[in-house]
Design an enzyme around this catalytic site. Structure first.
Site, PDB file in Angstrom:
ATOM      1  N   ASN A   1     -10.295  -4.773  -0.884  1.00  0.00           N
ATOM      2  CA  ASN A   1     -10.165  -3.714  -1.881  1.00  0.00           C
ATOM      3  C   ASN A   1      -9.115  -4.053  -2.936  1.00  0.00           C
ATOM      4  O   ASN A   1      -8.346  -5.007  -2.728  1.00  0.00           O
ATOM      5  CB  ASN A   1      -9.761  -2.413  -1.167  1.00  0.00           C
ATOM      6  CG  ASN A   1     -10.950  -1.571  -0.778  1.00  0.00           C
ATOM      7  OD1 ASN A   1     -11.924  -1.468  -1.529  1.00  0.00           O
ATOM      8  ND2 ASN A   1     -10.889  -0.965   0.369  1.00  0.00           N
TER       9      ASN A   1
ATOM     10  N   ASP B   1     -17.827   0.211   3.061  1.00  0.00           N
ATOM     11  CA  ASP B   1     -18.437   0.809   4.244  1.00  0.00           C
ATOM     12  C   ASP B   1     -18.356   2.335   4.230  1.00  0.00           C
ATOM     13  O   ASP B   1     -18.778   2.983   5.188  1.00  0.00           O
ATOM     14  CB  ASP B   1     -17.808   0.247   5.526  1.00  0.00           C
ATOM     15  CG  ASP B   1     -16.339   0.588   5.637  1.00  0.00           C
ATOM     16  OD1 ASP B   1     -15.710   0.124   6.605  1.00  0.00           O
ATOM     17  OD2 ASP B   1     -15.833   1.310   4.767  1.00  0.00           O
TER      18      ASP B   1
ATOM     19  N   TYR C   1     -14.635  10.077  -1.699  1.00  0.00           N
ATOM     20  CA  TYR C   1     -13.559   9.606  -2.592  1.00  0.00           C
ATOM     21  C   TYR C   1     -13.470  10.392  -3.894  1.00  0.00           C
ATOM     22  O   TYR C   1     -12.449  10.331  -4.588  1.00  0.00           O
ATOM     23  CB  TYR C   1     -13.731   8.107  -2.878  1.00  0.00           C
ATOM     24  CG  TYR C   1     -13.070   7.259  -1.812  1.00  0.00           C
ATOM     25  CD1 TYR C   1     -13.773   6.795  -0.714  1.00  0.00           C
ATOM     26  CD2 TYR C   1     -11.723   6.962  -1.899  1.00  0.00           C
ATOM     27  CE1 TYR C   1     -13.146   6.054   0.283  1.00  0.00           C
ATOM     28  CE2 TYR C   1     -11.082   6.217  -0.924  1.00  0.00           C
ATOM     29  CZ  TYR C   1     -11.804   5.775   0.170  1.00  0.00           C
ATOM     30  OH  TYR C   1     -11.177   5.031   1.158  1.00  0.00           O
TER      31      TYR C   1
ATOM     32  N   ARG D   1       0.847  -1.197   0.000  1.00  0.00           N
ATOM     33  CA  ARG D   1       0.000   0.000   0.000  1.00  0.00           C
ATOM     34  C   ARG D   1       0.883   1.249   0.000  1.00  0.00           C
ATOM     35  O   ARG D   1       0.602   2.239  -0.681  1.00  0.00           O
ATOM     36  CB  ARG D   1      -0.933   0.007   1.215  1.00  0.00           C
ATOM     37  CG  ARG D   1      -1.743   1.299   1.302  1.00  0.00           C
ATOM     38  CD  ARG D   1      -2.789   1.282   2.392  1.00  0.00           C
ATOM     39  NE  ARG D   1      -3.437   2.596   2.470  1.00  0.00           N
ATOM     40  CZ  ARG D   1      -4.499   2.835   3.240  1.00  0.00           C
ATOM     41  NH1 ARG D   1      -5.021   1.874   4.004  1.00  0.00           N
ATOM     42  NH2 ARG D   1      -5.053   4.035   3.259  1.00  0.00           N
TER      43      ARG D   1
ATOM     44  N   HIS E   1     -16.472   3.912  -4.452  1.00  0.00           N
ATOM     45  CA  HIS E   1     -15.590   5.064  -4.176  1.00  0.00           C
ATOM     46  C   HIS E   1     -15.720   6.133  -5.249  1.00  0.00           C
ATOM     47  O   HIS E   1     -14.746   6.824  -5.583  1.00  0.00           O
ATOM     48  CB  HIS E   1     -14.127   4.611  -4.043  1.00  0.00           C
ATOM     49  CG  HIS E   1     -13.871   3.844  -2.792  1.00  0.00           C
ATOM     50  ND1 HIS E   1     -12.629   3.430  -2.408  1.00  0.00           N
ATOM     51  CD2 HIS E   1     -14.712   3.396  -1.829  1.00  0.00           C
ATOM     52  CE1 HIS E   1     -12.708   2.762  -1.261  1.00  0.00           C
ATOM     53  NE2 HIS E   1     -13.967   2.739  -0.891  1.00  0.00           N
TER      54      HIS E   1
END
Ligand SMILES: NC(=O)c1ccc[n+]([C@@H]2O[C@H](COP(=O)([O-])OP(=O)(O)OC[C@H]3O[C@@H](n4cnc5c(N)ncnc54)[C@H](O)[C@@H]3O)[C@@H](O)[C@H]2O)c1
Ligand SMILES: O=P(O)(O)OC[C@H]1O[C@H](O[C@H]2[C@H](O)[C@@H](O)[C@@H](O)O[C@@H]2CO)[C@H](O)[C@@H](O)[C@@H]1O
Ligand SMILES: [Mn+2]
Length: 443
Positions: A149, A172, A266, A95, A202
């Site tokens: 994700n 969520d 987002y 990430r 998103h």
């Protein structure tokens, strides 16, 4: 007639979300009785740290629930009714790369959006499909509720490669924002109203919010967002870190460009990419914050519980993330017909958008699955944005399926966060190096 007792498997048992989810499930035994709870992960040590603490929590709060954890797929997926999946393929180390590599090229670096999300998607597709295959082999009647994700790309992949599977991809963020909306107008929580929403994961908007007497709540919520975005004037529910507060504040501007609807936060990564890049700390991103924050806190609390042999004073508590997936499990198990925002194949629900796109819409959920609510036509502003984004997502799945460098270059170049084909190519070449352990070879 006694209520059915379910067997639940948490895939990604070493997840930072597992303890709160376990606490939620134990608090929900009246509405979702459990006979068995298992954890599954491919990182034995990571999972063991979380699982040993969860074992103590379960022994103290619900000793009747059979608990186990494993890295063996057959043991994990056999005799399961619901799989709750929360993998992070590549973990936080990747990430961090997803976020820092784009920033190095002056582009938004984000977990699920832009080049970072595309890179994450190519890591996640194979392992999620593998989970679906394990479930269908060992518990073919089970449902998989997938949080892993990037949900948009994972959902396109499971639609394309496992079209008949019993997987529901979820997010969520909408429920988090709906709880904030409820609080800022003085309601207890999101269940005090009903919403209409459309978009991609998103990447969406609320179009209608009415209370149970049918009163329109949009004007009051809109006034709040026009003043201060989704920030709240209380500490309850507010994300503590500045990076989340900045995200909540950005909704103010996102609402100015679309005053008729309320934005998913987002959208800032696509519609406010320049200020996002300008304000970012490119050397210390969200991934660093979590490695130094949530991940460290969760694992030290797990170790503390295990060392003390008790969880009676634990800081672990349930949250929106856990409540949403638990509600979904209840709806599927007991046919509650709850209205929930899910990621679903469009199939005409948004009349003027691609039939085979994976969109995010309110759905009615029961024991046979879910039905999206029809939204009719969407306006050209949102339609145009969504068409560009869905093309980027579909090209990413094409690239994974075909092992195609060109398709992945096109996916990046198509994305609204990326300014040119040259920048797309520079980012791609860096991402290939960072992901060589996880991506298919690209030619
Ligand atoms: N959909 C949503 O709205 C939403 C909300 C919150 C979190 N999430 C997602 O939930 C996931 C978990 O988040 P986290 O912060 O707890 O991550 P984490 O790294 O703490 O935990 C993920 C776990 O998945 C395991 N894992 C990775 N690859 C695996 C594989 N191939 N097979 C089995 N296990 C594997 C890891 O070992 C790790 O224990 C992430 O994908 C995150 O983005 C989604
Ligand atoms: O940066 P992170 O890892 O803290 O959050 C990324 C995730 O953000 C959203 O999930 C939020 C959720 O909306 C909120 O209710 C609360 O539970 O925090 C979660 C994680 O912070 C988003 O929906 C996820 O897809 C992201 O992974
Ligand atoms: Mn999400």
């Amino acid at each position: 007639m006694p209520k059915k007792e379910s067997s639940i498997l948490i895939a990604g048992g070493g997840s930072t979300y597992t303890p709160a989810l376990v606490v939620m499930l134990l608090e929900s035994l009246d509405k979702l009785p459990l006979r068995k709870l298992k954890l599954y992960d491919n990182d034995e040590e990571r999972q063991k740290t979380v699982a040993e603490a969860c074992k103590i929590i379960i022994d103290e709060r619900a000793p009747g629930v059979e608990f186990s954890y494993t890295t063996d797929p057959e043991e994990a997926f056999t005799d399961v009714d619901i799989v709750m999946a929360q993998l992070r393929v590549g973990k936080y180390a990747l990430r961090e790369q997803d976020e820092k590599i784009p920033f190095k090229h002056g582009v938004v670096g984000q977990e699920t959006c832009g080049p970072g999300g595309i890179a994450y998607g190519l890591r996640s597709l194979g392992p999620i499909i593998e989970l679906v295959d394990y479930m269908e082999k060992y518990s073919p009647d089970a449902w998989m509720l997938n949080y892993s994700n990037p949900a948009a790309i994972v959902a396109e992949g499971t639609r394309r490669f496992r079209p008949n599977s019993r997987i529901i991809n979820i997010c969520d963020m909408p429920v988090c924002l709906e709880d904030i909306m409820a609080r800022v107008i003085g309601l207890k929580d999101r269940k005090d109203f009903e919403t209409s929403y459309f978009g991609l994961n998103h990447f969406g908007w609320w179009t209608k919010i009415v209370d149970h007497e049918g009163m329109d709540l949009m004007p009051k919520i809109s006034d709040h967002v026009k003043r201060q975005g989704y920030t709240e004037n209380t500490q309850k529910g507010q994300h503590k870190e500045e990076s989340w507060l900045e995200t909540m504040r950005a909704a103010k501007e996102l609402h100015e460009i679309e005053p008729e609807f309320l934005p998913n936060t987002y959208l800032k990564y696509y519609l406010m990419a320049d200020s996002t890049v300008e304000h970012a700390n490119k050397e210390y991103t969200r991934a660093d914050e979590i490695i130094d924050g949530r991940e460290k806190d969760v694992f030290s609390e797990c170790r503390r519980i295990t060392e003390n042999g008790t969880a009676k004073d634990t800081s672990f508590k349930s949250n929106e993330h856990a409540s949403f997936i638990t509600d979904l499990a209840c709806a599927l198990t007991f046919n509650t017909k709850e209205r929930m925002i899910l990621i679903t194949e469009n199939r005409g629900a948004i009349a003027n958008f691609a039939y085979d796109a994976m969109v995010e819409l309110p759905c009615i959920v029961g024991k046979d699955g879910y039905e999206p609510i029809s939204m009719g036509d969407i306006p050209i502003f949102e339609k145009g944005l969504m068409e560009q984004q869905i093309a980027s997502e579909k090209l990413a799945v094409d690239a994974w399926e075909q092992g195609s460098y060109l398709k992945l270059w096109q996916s990046l170049a198509m994305n609204k966060t990326v300014p040119s084909i040259a920048v797309a190519k520079d980012i791609l070449d860096d991402l290939i190096l960072a992901n060589k352990e996880f991506w298919p070879e690209l030619k």
